[in-house]
Design a protein around this motif. Structure first.
Motif, mmCIF file in Angstrom:
data_model
loop_
_atom_site.group_PDB
_atom_site.id
_atom_site.type_symbol
_atom_site.label_atom_id
_atom_site.label_comp_id
_atom_site.label_asym_id
_atom_site.label_seq_id
_atom_site.Cartn_x
_atom_site.Cartn_y
_atom_site.Cartn_z
ATOM 1 N N GLY A 241 30.010 40.000 71.593
ATOM 2 C CA GLY A 241 28.617 40.102 72.008
ATOM 3 C C GLY A 241 27.836 38.825 71.815
ATOM 4 N N THR A 283 30.768 44.549 65.600
ATOM 5 C CA THR A 283 30.272 43.821 66.761
ATOM 6 C C THR A 283 29.669 44.807 67.744
ATOM 7 O OG1 THR A 283 32.370 43.969 67.945
ATOM 8 C CG2 THR A 283 32.076 42.075 66.498
ATOM 9 N N ASN A 284 28.602 44.375 68.425
ATOM 10 C CA ASN A 284 27.933 45.246 69.407
ATOM 11 C C ASN A 284 27.589 46.607 68.801
ATOM 12 O OD1 ASN A 284 28.159 43.265 71.417
ATOM 13 N ND2 ASN A 284 30.196 43.994 71.995
#
Length: 755
Positions: A241, A283-284
């Protein structure tokens, strides 16, 4: 190539000595050179392909052969002299044919040796060049042989000498120029090939790098050796991301432990060592498991950067976790399975050995669970197991480990607790399971028997503890179920006896070792025999008379109780008819039913068939059911209603010892309550027993039910029962259970006495 062919031709022409002055037309000479060059270019272009076909070879050879011949005869036409050239047409044509054949050989060798670069290949190329030179020379001199010079005056000696010197000078000049051109050409070809090779390598490398980097499904991140500069491919951007991700930012996405791994392995890659490891990143806004591969990038033998290749293995981790969960957990209940609990027990035993404390192993077996499967099916059984597992887990909580060993067997491990606490836990488990289960509209009642073993007293390893706990559990079953029992050494003999009985019981039924004893039921008001209870006995050829307490439970567990019960019912009805045929007063025949037998779907039809076969009137048969038979209240009510409609009498045996008596008494179509002997015994010394018995009798009368008390052994007990209007009694005060011939004699004597 074209200039080389022309130079060979022109030098050979200069070597020709003619008696006339010869000069050359420059324009025509240049034209002859162009013929050689164009023919060579076309020929080489035609064969510049991956595969050489015959068509291409022939076309290329025709162009080259005709080009060589055109060059030769155009060069001849460039000669200016006081003579006329005449040609022999045969040799003229032969020279052209030679040129074409030579071209075929030359082009074929050129094609086949185009990639040869080793010593042998270079040697073959040189040999091919010599062959080509010799062949062109052969064509040249064949053409010259076809040429005749006619006319003109002879030169003077001085002119001939001057022309010869001039010709030598031209020959040297052409030779030098030719060698220079060939040298420049060869050097140019070498440099072109070198440049082309390097350019191709760079182009191929760049294209591969770009393709691998841009289109790789895995995330690829390039870092400078200080970790500050980085480039991410599209997959890495999607994965993290982020458009840019310095090494510090990458570490920030990981836990502290994983961040240390990232640092450690990156530094190792900077030192020139590839490595592979796994980390968990957030992540994200989601957690992913990544497999990271660090690859150092070398430039001039020094590490200039590091590639980190990131592969998302989250799905793989989830699959592995699921497989691991299934390997160590029961698929139906979600509890740890046998494999898990055995390994866990090994660990807990070792910890207890080092810590000097005890470990307790509990074996739990659900009483009468098999009846649920037999009567309602495995779907209901599975739902019952899931509910029971949840109750056990909630009851134990964090105090221990609960597991399902298989079937209806569970196991609980407790460690470092007092034995009093273990007893309290076992009692709590019993009370938890005995509460009713509501399964798809059916209210089911089961109990559990618990066996307990202790480390190190009853076993020093897993196998010993589990074996002794299992033995203790069977002892709890034999002592009435719905209880717990601590292991004792003498229980091993009990287990051995049980195995013996289980093996012998099949044979006993087949060989007729089973027998019925009968105990009379007496009217309290007048002392008449109003009924007879059929009691099962086993005459073992070696052990003698085996008590029902020793084999009935085994018969129920193995399912043999069903054929045994059918035999008992058939024999008892037949015996009642025999007594009637002997002129004895008709009486009820009371037969005890097992839960397995009672809950069979075709039980009512079985009773009807036996009554029809024996000829016994239905109201002379009384079926005694225990409260444990009410495992499925709905099913029991339906079966009792069918039996009542058939005309059979129904009695509840051992009333007051179960768990559903008061709740369902008014709903069952009953005729009689049978007070358990445990309440009748010691009524004189026990006020509580007297209170219970009087209450049961009063309650039964209010429900319009008759009462029979069993286990009456004294006149005081009989007097109390008479006082409280109990209708019937049975017990040793009147007669112990007797075999068929003795009870028949007993009945005949009482008949005579009454008469």
């Amino acid at each position: 190539m074209g200039f080389g062919i022309w130079a060979m031709h022109f030098v050979a022409m200069l070597a020709l000595h003619l008696p006339v002055e010869v000069q050359y037309d420059v324009a025509i000479v240049i034209l002859s050179i162009l013929f050689a060059m164009v023919a060579s270019g076309i020929a080489l272009w035609v064969i510049n392909t991956k595969t050489m076909t015959r068509k291409r070879l022939v076309i290329g050879a025709l162009f080259m052969g005709v080009g060589i011949a055109s060059m030769h005869y155009t060069g001849m036409a460039a000669m200016k002299m006081d003579a006329v050239i005449e040609y022999n047409w045969f040799f003229f044509g032969l020279s052209i044919l030679v040129a074409i054949v030579v071209s075929v050989v030359a082009l074929l060798l050129t094609f086949r040796l185009r990639y040869a670069s080793d010593a042998k290949g270079v040697g073959l190329k040189l040999a091919a060049g010599l062959l080509m030179g010799a062949a062109v020379a052969f064509m040249h001199y064949t053409g010259m042989y076809a040429t005749t010079f006619v006319g003109g005056d002879h030169l003077s000696g001085h002119q001939a000498e001057f022309m010869a010197a001039d010709m030598r000078l031209i020959a040297y000049a052409v030779g030098v120029v030719t060698l220079f051109i060939l040298g420049v050409t060869l050097f140019s070809i070498y440099m072109d090939k070198l440049f082309a090779r390097n350019t191709l390598r760079v182009m191929v490398s760049d294209q591969r790098y770009k393709s691998l980097f841009e289109h790789n499904y895995d995330g690829v991140m390039f870092y400078s050796i200080d970790g500050k500069e980085n480039v991410l491919n599209p997959a890495a951007k999607d994965l993290t991301g982020a458009e840019r991700l310095p090494l510090d930012s990458l570490r920030a996405l990981c836990s502290t432990q994983d961040a240390e791994q990232v640092t450690k392995f990156f530094e190792e890659a900077v030192r020139g060592n590839s490595n592979n490891y796994e980390v968990c990143m957030t992540t994200n806004k989601k957690q992913v498991h990544l497999n990271l591969t660090n690859v150092p990038v070398f430039v001039d033998d020094a590490v200039a950067g590091v590639f980190i290749i990131a592969r998302d293995v989250s799905n793989q981790k989830q699959a592995e976790a699921k497989i691991n969960y299934l390997a160590f957990h029961d698929a139906l209940t979600g509890l740890p399975n046998r494999r898990y609990v055995e390994e866990k027990l090994d660990v807990m035993i070792e910890e207890a050995r080092q810590g000097g404390y005890s470990v307790y192993v509990m074996f739990l077996d659900l009483d009468r669970f098999k009846l649920v499967n037999d009567s309602l099916g495995h779907d209901y059984g599975d739902l019952l197991l899931k509910e029971a597992a949840m109750r056990l887990s909630n009851c134990i909580g964090q105090r221990g480990v609960v597991s399902r060993l298989g079937g209806d067997e569970f196991m609980v491990i407790l460690a470092d607790v007092p034995e009093e606490t273990v007893a309290q836990v076992a009692d709590s488990l019993n009370r938890t399971i005995e509460q009713s289960f509501l399964i798809n509209g059916h209210e089911l009642y089961i109990t559990t028997s618990i066996g307990i073993s202790r480390y190190p007293l009853d076993g020093v390893d897993r196998h010993g503890l589990m074996k002794t706990a299992d033995t203790a559990m069977y002892s709890a079953k034999e002592r009435g179920k719905n209880s717990y029992h601590m292991y004792a050494p003498d229980l091993q003999q009990i287990t051995s006896d049980k195995m013996f009985i289980q093996n012998e019981l099949n044979r006993a039924l087949a060989l007729g070792e089973l027998d019925l004893y009968y105990q009379p039921q007496i009217s309290v008001s007048n002392g008449d025999i109003v009924g007879m209870e059929a009691l099962l006995r086993w005459n073992h050829p070696e052990r003698g008379l085996v008590s029902p307490d020793q084999f009935i439970a085994v018969a129920e567990e193995t399912g043999l109780i069903v054929p045994i019960g059918e035999w008992v019912l058939q024999t008892a009805c037949k015996q009642n008819m025999e007594w009637q045929s002997q002129g004895l007063p008709p009486i009820r025949m009371a037969v005890n039913l097992s839960a397995r037998q009672f809950l069979k779907k075709d039980f009512t039809q079985l009773v009807a068939d036996i009554l029809e076969q024996t000829g016994l009137a239905p109201h002379y048969l009384e079926l005694e059911i225990t409260e444990s038979t009410m495992i499925d209240v709905h099913r029991a009510s339906s079966t009792l209603a069918e039996l009542k409609q058939l005309g059979v009498h129904i009695a509840i045996d051992d009333f007051g010892t179960g768990y559903s008596s008061l709740s369902y008494l008014k709903e069952f179509p009953l005729n009689r309550l049978k007070i358990d002997r445990s309440f009748v015994r010691d009524m004189k010394q026990s006020p509580s027993n007297r209170a219970i018995v009087s209450t049961i009798i009063a309650m039964a009368h209010n429900l319009e039910l008759r009462v029979i008390a069993e286990g009456v052994e004294t006149d005081d007990e009989l007097a109390f029962l008479q006082e409280h209007l109990c209708e019937e009694v049975q017990g040793y005060l009147f007669s112990k259970p007797l075999p068929q011939d003795e009870i028949t004699t007993y009945m005949q004597k009482r008949k005579q006495k009454i008469s």
